[in-house]
Design a protein around this motif. Structure first.
Motif, PDB file in Angstrom:
ATOM      1  N   TYR A 182     -17.208   5.003   1.222  1.00  0.00           N
ATOM      2  CA  TYR A 182     -17.110   6.102   0.253  1.00  0.00           C
ATOM      3  C   TYR A 182     -18.461   6.195  -0.452  1.00  0.00           C
ATOM      4  O   TYR A 182     -18.742   5.462  -1.382  1.00  0.00           O
ATOM      5  CB  TYR A 182     -15.974   5.863  -0.749  1.00  0.00           C
ATOM      6  CG  TYR A 182     -14.612   6.113  -0.135  1.00  0.00           C
ATOM      7  CD1 TYR A 182     -13.984   7.350  -0.280  1.00  0.00           C
ATOM      8  CD2 TYR A 182     -13.983   5.142   0.627  1.00  0.00           C
ATOM      9  CE1 TYR A 182     -12.756   7.599   0.304  1.00  0.00           C
ATOM     10  CE2 TYR A 182     -12.752   5.377   1.219  1.00  0.00           C
ATOM     11  CZ  TYR A 182     -12.135   6.609   1.054  1.00  0.00           C
ATOM     12  OH  TYR A 182     -10.920   6.856   1.632  1.00  0.00           O
ATOM     13  N   LEU A 237      -6.913  -1.616  -2.156  1.00  0.00           N
ATOM     14  CA  LEU A 237      -6.016  -0.554  -1.705  1.00  0.00           C
ATOM     15  C   LEU A 237      -6.344  -0.130  -0.290  1.00  0.00           C
ATOM     16  O   LEU A 237      -7.439  -0.384   0.210  1.00  0.00           O
ATOM     17  CB  LEU A 237      -6.124   0.673  -2.631  1.00  0.00           C
ATOM     18  CG  LEU A 237      -7.343   1.579  -2.433  1.00  0.00           C
ATOM     19  CD1 LEU A 237      -6.936   2.919  -1.860  1.00  0.00           C
ATOM     20  CD2 LEU A 237      -8.115   1.767  -3.695  1.00  0.00           C
ATOM     21  N   ASP A 292      -6.208   3.548   1.837  1.00  0.00           N
ATOM     22  CA  ASP A 292      -6.036   4.998   1.617  1.00  0.00           C
ATOM     23  C   ASP A 292      -5.815   5.675   2.968  1.00  0.00           C
ATOM     24  O   ASP A 292      -4.677   5.931   3.380  1.00  0.00           O
ATOM     25  CB  ASP A 292      -7.271   5.536   0.883  1.00  0.00           C
ATOM     26  CG  ASP A 292      -7.156   6.981   0.465  1.00  0.00           C
ATOM     27  OD1 ASP A 292      -6.578   7.770   1.233  1.00  0.00           O
ATOM     28  OD2 ASP A 292      -7.645   7.365  -0.614  1.00  0.00           O
ATOM     29  N   LYS A 333      -1.539   3.955   0.219  1.00  0.00           N
ATOM     30  CA  LYS A 333      -1.141   5.355   0.418  1.00  0.00           C
ATOM     31  C   LYS A 333      -0.551   5.454   1.833  1.00  0.00           C
ATOM     32  O   LYS A 333      -0.925   4.659   2.711  1.00  0.00           O
ATOM     33  CB  LYS A 333      -2.342   6.290   0.250  1.00  0.00           C
ATOM     34  CG  LYS A 333      -2.980   6.171  -1.143  1.00  0.00           C
ATOM     35  CD  LYS A 333      -4.044   7.219  -1.392  1.00  0.00           C
ATOM     36  CE  LYS A 333      -4.859   6.858  -2.610  1.00  0.00           C
ATOM     37  NZ  LYS A 333      -5.925   7.851  -2.907  1.00  0.00           N
ATOM     38  N   THR A 343      -2.721  11.262  -4.489  1.00  0.00           N
ATOM     39  CA  THR A 343      -2.944  10.571  -5.770  1.00  0.00           C
ATOM     40  C   THR A 343      -4.244   9.796  -5.693  1.00  0.00           C
ATOM     41  O   THR A 343      -4.539   9.178  -4.662  1.00  0.00           O
ATOM     42  CB  THR A 343      -1.781   9.584  -6.044  1.00  0.00           C
ATOM     43  OG1 THR A 343      -0.585  10.337  -6.202  1.00  0.00           O
ATOM     44  CG2 THR A 343      -2.021   8.752  -7.289  1.00  0.00           C
ATOM     45  N   TRP A 344      -5.024   9.836  -6.767  1.00  0.00           N
ATOM     46  CA  TRP A 344      -6.227   8.989  -6.843  1.00  0.00           C
ATOM     47  C   TRP A 344      -5.924   7.827  -7.778  1.00  0.00           C
ATOM     48  O   TRP A 344      -5.401   8.012  -8.876  1.00  0.00           O
ATOM     49  CB  TRP A 344      -7.437   9.774  -7.361  1.00  0.00           C
ATOM     50  CG  TRP A 344      -8.722   8.993  -7.178  1.00  0.00           C
ATOM     51  CD1 TRP A 344      -9.420   8.320  -8.128  1.00  0.00           C
ATOM     52  CD2 TRP A 344      -9.447   8.809  -5.958  1.00  0.00           C
ATOM     53  NE1 TRP A 344     -10.530   7.711  -7.585  1.00  0.00           N
ATOM     54  CE2 TRP A 344     -10.572   7.995  -6.251  1.00  0.00           C
ATOM     55  CE3 TRP A 344      -9.255   9.231  -4.629  1.00  0.00           C
ATOM     56  CZ2 TRP A 344     -11.493   7.612  -5.269  1.00  0.00           C
ATOM     57  CZ3 TRP A 344     -10.185   8.842  -3.669  1.00  0.00           C
ATOM     58  CH2 TRP A 344     -11.289   8.052  -3.984  1.00  0.00           C
ATOM     59  N   ILE A 345      -6.207   6.635  -7.319  1.00  0.00           N
ATOM     60  CA  ILE A 345      -5.978   5.431  -8.121  1.00  0.00           C
ATOM     61  C   ILE A 345      -7.258   5.134  -8.901  1.00  0.00           C
ATOM     62  O   ILE A 345      -8.336   5.031  -8.306  1.00  0.00           O
ATOM     63  CB  ILE A 345      -5.603   4.237  -7.216  1.00  0.00           C
ATOM     64  CG1 ILE A 345      -4.326   4.565  -6.421  1.00  0.00           C
ATOM     65  CG2 ILE A 345      -5.414   2.965  -8.038  1.00  0.00           C
ATOM     66  CD1 ILE A 345      -4.027   3.608  -5.282  1.00  0.00           C
ATOM     67  N   PHE A 357      -9.181   2.501 -11.007  1.00  0.00           N
ATOM     68  CA  PHE A 357      -9.188   1.074 -11.305  1.00  0.00           C
ATOM     69  C   PHE A 357      -9.892   0.798 -12.630  1.00  0.00           C
ATOM     70  O   PHE A 357     -10.829   1.521 -13.004  1.00  0.00           O
ATOM     71  CB  PHE A 357      -9.880   0.317 -10.163  1.00  0.00           C
ATOM     72  CG  PHE A 357      -9.052   0.273  -8.916  1.00  0.00           C
ATOM     73  CD1 PHE A 357      -7.846  -0.423  -8.895  1.00  0.00           C
ATOM     74  CD2 PHE A 357      -9.456   0.942  -7.773  1.00  0.00           C
ATOM     75  CE1 PHE A 357      -7.062  -0.455  -7.740  1.00  0.00           C
ATOM     76  CE2 PHE A 357      -8.682   0.918  -6.621  1.00  0.00           C
ATOM     77  CZ  PHE A 357      -7.481   0.211  -6.610  1.00  0.00           C
TER      78      PHE A 357
HETATM   79  O1  HPA Z   1      -7.455   6.285  -4.671  1.00  0.00           O
HETATM   80  C1  HPA Z   1      -8.535   5.632  -4.667  1.00  0.00           C
HETATM   81  N1  HPA Z   1      -9.056   5.079  -5.814  1.00  0.00           N
HETATM   82  C2  HPA Z   1     -10.213   4.381  -5.833  1.00  0.00           C
HETATM   83  N2  HPA Z   1     -10.968   4.192  -4.752  1.00  0.00           N
HETATM   84  C3  HPA Z   1     -10.517   4.695  -3.586  1.00  0.00           C
HETATM   85  N3  HPA Z   1     -11.077   4.641  -2.361  1.00  0.00           N
HETATM   86  C4  HPA Z   1     -10.271   5.320  -1.543  1.00  0.00           C
HETATM   87  N4  HPA Z   1      -9.195   5.823  -2.180  1.00  0.00           N
HETATM   88  C5  HPA Z   1      -9.328   5.431  -3.490  1.00  0.00           C
END
Ligand code: HPA
Ligand SMILES: O=P(O)(O)OC[C@H]1O[C@H](OP(=O)(O)OP(=O)(O)O)[C@H](O)[C@@H]1O
Ligand SMILES: [Mg+2]
Length: 165
Positions: A67, A100, A102, A125, A143-145, A147
């Motif tokens: 990411y 997590l 995703d 997810k 949904t975005w998590i 942290f």
């Molecule tokens: O939902 C998320 N939150 C934080 N980081 C991430 N990286 C992929 N999906 C997520």
């Protein structure tokens, strides 16, 4: 891609409880894991909690980045691999930890290196669920998590004013 509409904010306290719940589930498997492989960077925090709870002191990292700008996933880059003594038997007694899953891409990439390892993460997810053996809480794909290590305190509009121009 823009940030998904739904937000799932997680406090330090909640993360600690959920990571401990994951440790309870893993303990229930009665497996004798010889090492944790933590997927950086997000896996560092749950790995610290789980290594303490399960008394696993051999900790290795696999360093991947995908990411590149917060929400948009790009090509997976392997920055650091795993020590050969842990990959020799395909990771049969290795516990892989991440915060997590995703899309499942990260776990799938690491599974090519450790096909027999047990994969665990705190949140999942639906798209990523098939790539993980044990997790605690499932949230929807849209949904975005958030942290706690990515967050700071900011002013929140009162609910009665939110969304009004
Ligand atoms: O939902 C998320 N939150 C934080 N980081 C991430 N990286 C992929 N999906 C997520
Ligand atoms: O299932 P996927 O779609 O592959 O996404 C899950 C991965 O994304 C996040 O890591 P990220 O790549 O953002 O890096 P970071 O852990 O260094 O923040 C998270 O920590 C997982 O490792
Ligand atoms: Mg990560």
């Amino acid at each position: 891609m823009s940030l998904p509409d739904k937000a799932f904010p997680v406090s330090w306290d909640q993360f600690h409880r959920d990571a401990r719940a994951l440790a309870w589930r893993l303990a229930g498997l009665k497996r004798d894991f010889k090492a944790i492989v933590c997927i950086t960077r997000g896996g560092l925090v749950p790995a610290a909690i789980i290594s303490r709870e399960l008394n696993i002191r051999l900790i290795e990292t696999v360093c991947v980045a995908s990411y590149h700008d917060y929400v948009n996933q790009g090509e997976m880059v392997l920055l650091k691999g795993i020590a050969p003594e842990l990959t020799a038997d395909e990771g049969v007694s290795v516990l892989v930890i991440d915060d997590l899953t995703d899309t499942g891409k990260t776990a799938s990439e690491v599974r090519t290196i450790l096909p027999k390892a047990h994969f665990a993460c705190v949140y999942a997810k639906p798209q990523g669920v098939p790539t993980i053996d044990t997790f605690v809480t499932e949230v929807s794909q849209d949904t975005w998590i958030y942290f706690p290590w990515d967050m700071g305190f900011t002013y929140q509009e009162p609910i009665s004013k939110a969304g009004r121009g």
